[in-house]
Design an enzyme around this catalytic site. Structure first.
Site, PDB file in Angstrom:
ATOM      1  N   ASP A 210       0.826  -1.204   0.000  1.00 33.89           N
ATOM      2  CA  ASP A 210       0.000   0.000   0.000  1.00 33.89           C
ATOM      3  C   ASP A 210       0.867   1.263   0.000  1.00 33.89           C
ATOM      4  OD1 ASP A 210      -2.746   1.059   0.338  1.00 33.89           O
ATOM      5  OD2 ASP A 210      -1.995   1.824   2.246  1.00 33.89           O
ATOM      6  N   GLU A 269       1.754  -0.433  -4.907  1.00 34.25           N
ATOM      7  CA  GLU A 269       0.795   0.596  -5.315  1.00 34.25           C
ATOM      8  C   GLU A 269       1.575   1.893  -5.410  1.00 34.25           C
ATOM      9  OE1 GLU A 269      -3.273   2.897  -3.959  1.00 34.25           O
ATOM     10  OE2 GLU A 269      -1.677   2.497  -2.539  1.00 34.25           O
TER      11      GLU A 269
END
Ligand code: TEU
Length: 524
Positions: A210, A269
């Site tokens: 993330d 990401e």
């Protein structure tokens, strides 16, 4: 520990794998509380096998107060009771591997929940303490320190700083319940390594990381010199909050751990649109792969889509990483909706699926893509995304693309849960969208995905590099070295097929023409 599927398989199984993103709250509920869970995923493994995906990416299922639906993690090495138990996770992992499906999970290094023990200790210990040094605490500006330390906005809206009782401020790029960690603190990195090993030792096959461009902030935390408008969508170059060079040290540390577990992988990401900046994350000692969001943000026209493909390929060209294609995820409007919704959006989404799955590299499907799920407009009172509150009700947030998946039946909750309510309301009129309804219809979106995934997995045609072919105006045509030819028609009018046998088409191609907003796979 479980064994990985087909232990003899190459360790780089992921390079052309099709991943299925399980937004756990919305995929399937194994109970009756209306929130999806690990038991629900276990129960649906046969459906995922029938679909033909190679791997899962499961969104965060760790203990969390759910200020950001699991991206506020209070314990990175356990399972949130709403989603199940560690034993349930181990069972899922074993069953998925048994079924030939790899399992990757979300890693949230940039921030923790404000309820994590560390942050609570930091609050209690006070300014200047060792406990505070794990986070980004600063004194405020102005005579009484009542102004935030700098002018950074949170990506969810409002300031990126919150003041605590003793007068200091802490940084949160997202919600106030998600304080950012300070990666210059050795314990922070050591803890991340411990988390990696915890899950790798249980047998997971990899991690989606993330905000992988966010862990290190610009030296001195300088003010941002652009106005807040558009920040939510644009993490552009020069943003001191993101994509700072120091972040690569974190990725090198992660990679050192991963390298001790052959056959595992990471996908970052990384919301960085510059090809060269993105490529830096993909150096041989950093991430194995990174999402490229160009396809997810491209307009539905030939020039934009071609541009997305060209840049995605260029960003990996000088790296060991494969390209990585995404049409939708849990943060952005679903592509059926982006492409115009209804019959038009669905028609284009069918063509987009054949585009995405024809391209070389990794493909990520978001749960519901295979059903052609659209976004759902929810009433204000149903909204749960922190973005809605943080933006002062100017951004509706991401709930619309997170509606529970319809599995069967002709009324809400469409087999999603054995209860009657779902955490986000499901609309009437979805009887035809359910997996059950589509499975029996050869012309459905689900059947198209199953056929495309089967062909992609079994046919030597869908192999090797990509060459652009001459195409009619407003069309895209390309050929994989293995011999697959893709033609996508965005010209607004029917076009003649290219030479070759039709393998699969998103629309009726009888008579040798491809309708507009359609795509076809041919054998040359
Ligand atoms: O998203 C990071 C991120 O940059 C997104 O917030 C994106 O900018 C935004 O959703 C607009 O599309 C990740 C997760 O994917 C997201 O769900 C989390 O809310 C966020 O991190 C915080 O952990």
């Amino acid at each position: 520990m479980t064994t990985t599927p087909d232990a003899s398989a190459a360790t780089d199984w992921w390079r052309d794998a099709v991943f299925y993103q399980v937004y756990i709250r919305s995929f399937a509920d194994g109970g009756d509380d209306g929130v999806g869970d690990l038991a629900g995923i276990r129960a649906k493994l046969p459906e995922l096998v029938a679909l033909g995906v190679d791997a899962l990416w499961i969104n965060p299922f760790f203990p969390s107060p759910m200020a950001d639906h699991g991206y506020d993690v209070s314990d990175p090495r356990d399972v949130e009771p709403v989603f199940g138990t560690l034993a349930e996770f181990d069972a899922l992992l074993a069953e998925a591997h048994e079924a030939g499906i790899r399992v990757t999970i979300d890693l949230v290094p940039n921030h923790t929940s404000d309820q994590r023990e560390w942050f609570q200790q930091a609050l209690a210990a006070g300014p200047g303490s060792a406990e505070r040094a794990r986070y980004v605490f600063r004194d405020g500006q102005g005579a009484d320190g009542a102004q935030p330390p700098n002018n950074w906005p949170s990506i969810f809206g409002g300031p990126a700083w919150t003041r605590v009782a003793d007068g200091q401020w802490y940084l949160h790029l997202f919600a106030p319940e998600q304080p950012d960690l300070d990666f210059t603190h050795p314990e922070v990195l050591a803890d991340l390594e411990q988390t990696l090993r915890f899950w790798l030792d249980r047998g997971v096959d990899g991690f989606r990381i993330d905000v992988a461009h966010g862990m290190v902030k610009a030296e001195g935390l300088p003010d941002v010199d652009f106005d807040e408008a558009g920040l939510f969508d644009d993490h552009g170059p020069g943003d001191p909050r993101l994509d700072n060079d120091g972040v690569h040290d974190v990725h090198r540390a992660v990679r050192r751990v991963m390298d001790a577990y052959p056959g595992t992988m990471t996908v970052g990401e990384v919301w960085v649109s510059d090809d060269e900046r993105l490529a830096r994350y993909l150096r041989p000692d950093e991430l194995h792969s990174a999402f490229n969001f160009r396809l997810l943000t491209a307009d539905w026209d030939a020039a934009s889509l071609r541009d997305a493909v060209v840049h995605s390929l260029a960003s990996v060209e000088q790296t060991p990483a494969p390209a990585c294609w995404v049409l939708s995820n849990h943060d952005r409007p679903r592509h059926v909706t982006r492409y115009g919704d209804g019959e038009l959006g669905t028609r284009r989404a069918r063509a987009a699926a054949l585009l995405q799955l024809a391209l070389p590299g990794m493909a990520f499907l978001y749960n519901g893509d295979e059903l052609g799920m659209p976004d759902v407009d929810l009433p204000d009172e149903a909204l749960t995304d922190p973005v809605w509150e943080r933006s002062g009700h100017t951004e509706r947030g991401r709930d619309a693309c997170r509606i529970p998946v319809p599995w069967s039946g002709d009324a809400p909750p469409y087999g999603f849960t054995s209860g009657s309510d779902t955490w986000l309301p499901m609309p009437a009129g979805w009887a035809g969208l359910t997996a059950q309804a589509q499975a029996g219809d050869p012309d459905s979106m689900l059947s198209l995905y199953r056929s495309a995934l089967h062909t992609r997995r079994t046919s030597p045609l869908v192999r090797g590099g990509l060459t652009w072919l001459p195409a009619p105006e407003g069309c895209l045509a390309l050929r994989r070295d293995g011999g697959l030819v893709l033609l996508v028609n965005l010209s607004g009018a029917p076009v003649s097929l290219l030479p070759g046998d039709v393998l699969l088409a998103s629309a009726d191609v009888t008579g040798g023409t491809l309708p507009h907003d359609a795509a076809v796979w041919l054998r040359d």
